[in-house]
Design a protein around this motif. Structure first.
Motif: not given
Length: 346
Positions: A158-173
Motif C-alpha cells: 500500500g501507500l505510506n501512512g494509514e489512510t489508504d485501502t488498496l487490497g481485499n484479501f492479500t494472503e493466500f496459499n
C-alpha cells in the motif's frame, strides 16, 4: 661435615616431598572443543550460521501495544450477547507479539529460503484457548525466484501512512515466480482463494510488472478471480520529492472479486514528509466510486477518506505511531477513527 650433612639432608627431604606430590597430582581435563556462533553477512545484517551447518538464520520480531478508537472499535469477536445486550465500545486496547525465523543458504539454483512468522494477540484474557488469538502470518519456501507456501500477495503493498485501502484479501496459499532484474521485475502467482469466493477452494491468478529509475518506481498489478470470473487492475507510482516520498495509486474492478471488492474504482495519494531523522508526518486521501452492494455487484454510492499518520522514533528499536482518519460515505454516517501505537522492534 656439618654443612655437607645439612645439604644432603635437605636434598633428601625435597625428594621425599616431590615424590609425595607426584603421587597425588591432579591432571586437568582437556577442554572440549566449542563451536562458537559465527556471524553470516552474505544475506544482510542480523544473520548467523546455525552451528555445524552452512545455513544462515535471522530471528526478528516486535512487541506492540495499541489503543484503537472509532465506531464499534472493540474486538468484533465479542458480540452484544456476550455482554447481555450491552452496546459495543468505541475504543479498544490490545497487545501483539510477532516473531519471525528466516533461514537462508546458497545453492546451485540460487538462494534457498525458509521463512516462518507468527502473531500472538492479547485482546483480553486469552487463556481460554481461542485459536483466533494465534495467527500464522507467513510460512513459505523460496528457491531463487520460485516461492511456495502461505504469504502476502503483491496486492498487500500500500501507500505510506494509514489512510489508504488498496487490497481485499492479500494472503493466500500460493505458488509464485518473480523475475528480478534489479530495476525491472515481473511476476506471476497462482492463488488458492479459500473463503474469498463462491467456492470453498477457488483459484486466482495475479501478476505484476515493476520498474524503477532513480527515485521513481512504478507497479502495474492485476488479479483474476476464476470463480467469480471477475478481475481488477492496479497502478502505483512512488517518487522521492523534496524531503519526503509522494505516492499515488488507482484501482479498477470489473465487479467485486477476491483481490478488490470495495468499489468499482478508487484513487488514493499520500505524502510522507520526513520532518527530522526521528519524525515523519504522512497526510493521505482516498476516493471510492460505486461502492460494493453485494458479493457480486457494485452500486452507485461513493465515499472518501482523509487523514494523517505521525511516526516518531523514540530511540533505537522503539517507535510510536498515531493515526487519525475521517471517512464520509453516501447513505451513511461520517466517522472519525484511528489508533495510538507503541512498538519495540528487534
Amino acid at each position: 661435615m656439618n654443612i655437607k650433612s645439612l645439604l644432603l639432608g635437605s636434598a633428601a627431604a625435597l625428594a621425599a616431598v616431590s615424590g609425595a606430590q607426584a603421587a597425588d597430582a591432579i591432571v586437568a581435563a582437556e577442554p572440549e572443543p566449542m563451536e562458537y556462533v559465527r556471524v553470516c553477512d552474505a544475506f544482510g545484517t542480523g544473520y548467523f550460521y546455525i552451528p555445524g551447518t552452512e545455513t544462515c538464520l535471522k530471528i526478528g520480531g516486535f512487541i506492540r501495544f495499541q489503543t484503537s478508537f472509532g465506531r464499534d472499535a472493540a474486538d468484533s469477536r465479542y458480540n452484544q450477547e456476550d455482554f447481555g445486550g450491552q452496546s459495543t465500545s468505541d475504543w479498544d486496547a490490545f497487545s501483539r507479539a510477532y516473531i519471525s525465523f528466516d533461514a537462508k543458504s546458497d545453492t546451485e539454483y540460487g538462494t534457498l529460503t525458509g521463512f516462518f512468522a507468527a502473531e500472538f494477540n492479547a485482546d483480553n484474557d486469552t487463556d481460554s484457548g481461542d485459536s483466533d488469538f494465534i495467527d500464522v502470518d507467513e510460512a513459505y519456501i523460496q528457491l531463487g525466484g520460485l516461492k511456495a507456501g502461505f504469504f502476502y500477495n503483491w496486492w498487500d503493498k500500500g501507500l505510506n501512512g494509514e489512510t489508504d485501502t488498496l487490497g481485499n484479501f492479500t494472503e493466500f496459499n500460493s505458488i509464485a515466480y518473480l523475475y528480478d532484474g534489479g530495476s525491472f521485475q515481473a511476476g506471476l502467482s497462482v492463488d488458492e482463494l479459500e473463503g474469498t469466493s463462491t467456492k470453498s477452494n477457488g483459484i486466482g491468478v495475479s501478476g505484476i510488472v515493476s520498474a524503477s529509475v532513480g527515485g521513481v518506481s512504478f507497479d502495474l498489478l492485476g488479479g483474476y478471480d476464476s470463480e467469480l470470473e471477475e478481475g481488477a487492475i492496479r497502478g502505483l507510482l512512488s517518487a522521492d520529492l523534496g524531503p519526503g516520498v509522494f505516492q499515488i495509486a488507482g484501482i479498477w474492478a470489473s465487479n467485486p472479486n477476491a483481490y478488490w471488492a470495495a468499489s468499482e474504482w478508487t484513487v488514493a495519494a499520500s505524502y510522507r514528509w520526513n520532518a527530522t531523522d526521528k519524525l515523519a508526518i504522512t497526510p493521505g486521501v482516498q476516493y471510492f466510486d460505486n461502492l460494493q452492494t453485494s458479493l457480486t455487484d457494485f452500486g452507485g454510492d461513493d465515499a472518501w477518506r482523509a487523514g494523517v499518520t505521525v511516526d516518531y522514533k523514540i530511540t533505537e528499536g522503539l517507535a510510536t505511531r498515531v493515526s487519525v482518519q475521517y471517512e464520509d460515505a453516501d447513505d451513511g454516517d461520517d466517522e472519525v477513527f484511528g489508533f495510538v501505537r507503541l512498538q519495540r522492534d528487534f
